[in-house]
Design an enzyme around this catalytic site. Structure first.
Site, PDB file in Angstrom:
ATOM      1  N   ALA A 157      74.074  10.778  72.798  1.00 54.02           N
ATOM      2  CA  ALA A 157      75.215  11.831  72.575  1.00 54.02           C
ATOM      3  C   ALA A 157      74.257  12.916  71.877  1.00 54.02           C
ATOM      4  O   ALA A 157      73.288  12.691  71.038  1.00 54.02           O
ATOM      5  CB  ALA A 157      75.786  11.511  70.993  1.00 54.02           C
ATOM      6  N   LYS A 158      74.917  13.625  72.490  1.00 51.13           N
ATOM      7  CA  LYS A 158      74.050  15.193  72.012  1.00 51.13           C
ATOM      8  C   LYS A 158      74.652  15.269  70.548  1.00 51.13           C
ATOM      9  O   LYS A 158      75.953  16.879  70.907  1.00 51.13           O
ATOM     10  CB  LYS A 158      74.434  16.671  73.059  1.00 51.13           C
ATOM     11  CG  LYS A 158      73.819  17.240  72.705  1.00 51.13           C
ATOM     12  CD  LYS A 158      73.378  18.329  74.050  1.00 51.13           C
ATOM     13  CE  LYS A 158      72.842  20.089  73.571  1.00 51.13           C
ATOM     14  NZ  LYS A 158      72.076  19.811  73.335  1.00 51.13           N
ATOM     15  N   ALA A 159      74.264  14.777  69.624  1.00 53.79           N
ATOM     16  CA  ALA A 159      75.378  14.918  68.479  1.00 53.79           C
ATOM     17  C   ALA A 159      74.096  15.757  67.527  1.00 53.79           C
ATOM     18  O   ALA A 159      73.776  15.724  67.425  1.00 53.79           O
ATOM     19  CB  ALA A 159      75.116  13.609  67.611  1.00 53.79           C
TER      20      ALA A 159
END
Ligand code: PMP
Length: 306
Positions: A157-159
């Site tokens: 996830a590009k969190a």
């Protein structure tokens, strides 16, 4: 940074200065947000093109799925909003930053019914690691901070919250006089940098770390395909920091960093101390592809004009 006129905010184009949120926004306190980094390039035919738009929009939704964030838009709607934002700002080239975040409301960690909000900003952004980096290569330090264990935070996830790890590593590297940090995973193998994936070249073979503790970079995917099409053998395989030290060539890939050569790691000169022949070859081809100069990759480009 260079500002632009409009930011897309929950379906409306609002003036840059008016794109504001409350200080009790959940994401500001707990990092409950997902985002993308995308580039648009001016093409030789006079149009502009967003590079791998659909893949970036899909990754945004995948990141949201991992975090259990409900984004009320489809891949096509997000892609269209990105094109609309570029056109509204009359940007022929630039960096695009979609962000979906948990808004204000309840203050507990549990996001409850707090509204998920989405913005898309775009602005001109040149070479991320400095104007000389693409040409001369950069100096890199192995971070004292490990990349997150695969069950600590979700690297696929590009969190927003994941970037606390990146910030720690980046500050350490910069304060120690380096341009960028490379992080090891919790097993001690090379993982990725603070905002880039890593490749090495040895005996003509191009190698990158497997899709384990890393973000699945869209530039990484593109470079693997382009390298294979150019006839290179490409392997996704774990490697250690000392294998990186004795590589013939090394480079980072990322939307912001594009393809940046690495000329030194932990004070060991890599190869000849500047971009090697394979790195240069792939970098040249990458820029041809993103600027629409290689028709074989036309389906990676979403063209627009205004
Ligand atoms: N790893 C991390 C941690 C990143 O932030 C990025 C930048 N998005 C990348 C890798 C490279 O991904 P991409 O090529 O899709 O920009």
């Amino acid at each position: 940074m260079q500002t632009t006129d409009f930011i897309w905010f929950d379906g409306k184009m609002v003036p840059w200065a008016d794109a504001q949120v409350h200080v009790l926004t959940h994401a500001l306190h707990y990092g409950s947000a997902v985002f993308e980094g995308i580039r648009a390039y001016a093409c030789a035919d006079g149009t502009s093109a967003v590079f791998r738009l659909k893949e970036h929009s899909q990754r945004l939704l995948n990141s949201a799925k991992i975090l259990r964030l409900n984004i009320p838009y489809t891949v096509d709607e997000i892609s269209q909003a990105i094109l609309d934002t570029l056109k509204a700002n009359k940007l022929k080239e630039g960096y695009i930053r979609p962000l979906s975040f948990v808004g204000d409301g309840e203050m507990g960690v549990y996001p409850g019914n707090n509204k998920v909000r989405t913005i898309i900003a775009a602005w001109p952004w040149g070479a991320y690691l400095g104007p000389e980096a693409l040409e001369m290569g950069i100096r890199v330090k192995t971070s004292s901070f490990a990349r997150m264990h695969v069950n600590t935070l979700m690297s696929k996830a590009k969190a927003a919250g994941n970037y606390v790890n990146s910030i720690l590593a980046k500050i350490e590297a910069k304060e120690d006089g380096y341009d960028e940090a490379v992080m090891l995973d919790t097993n001690g193998f090379v993982s990725e940098a603070t905002g880039e994936n890593i490749f090495i070249v040895r005996d003509g073979i191009v190698k990158t770390t497997p899709w384990t503790s890393i973000l699945g970079g869209i530039t990484r995917d593109s470079i693997m395909k382009v390298a294979r099409d150019l006839g290179y053998t490409v392997e996704e395989q774990q490697f250690t920091r000392d294998e990186l030290y004795i590589a013939d060539e090394a480079f980072f890939t990322g939307t912001a960093a594009e393809l940046t050569p690495i000329r030194e790691v932990d004070n060991r000169v890599i190869g000849a101390g500047h971009a090697g022949p394979v790195t240069k070859h792939l970098q040249k081809e990458f820029f041809r592809v993103v600027k629409g100069e290689n028709p074989a990759y036309a389906d990676w480009l979403s063209h627009y004009t205004f």
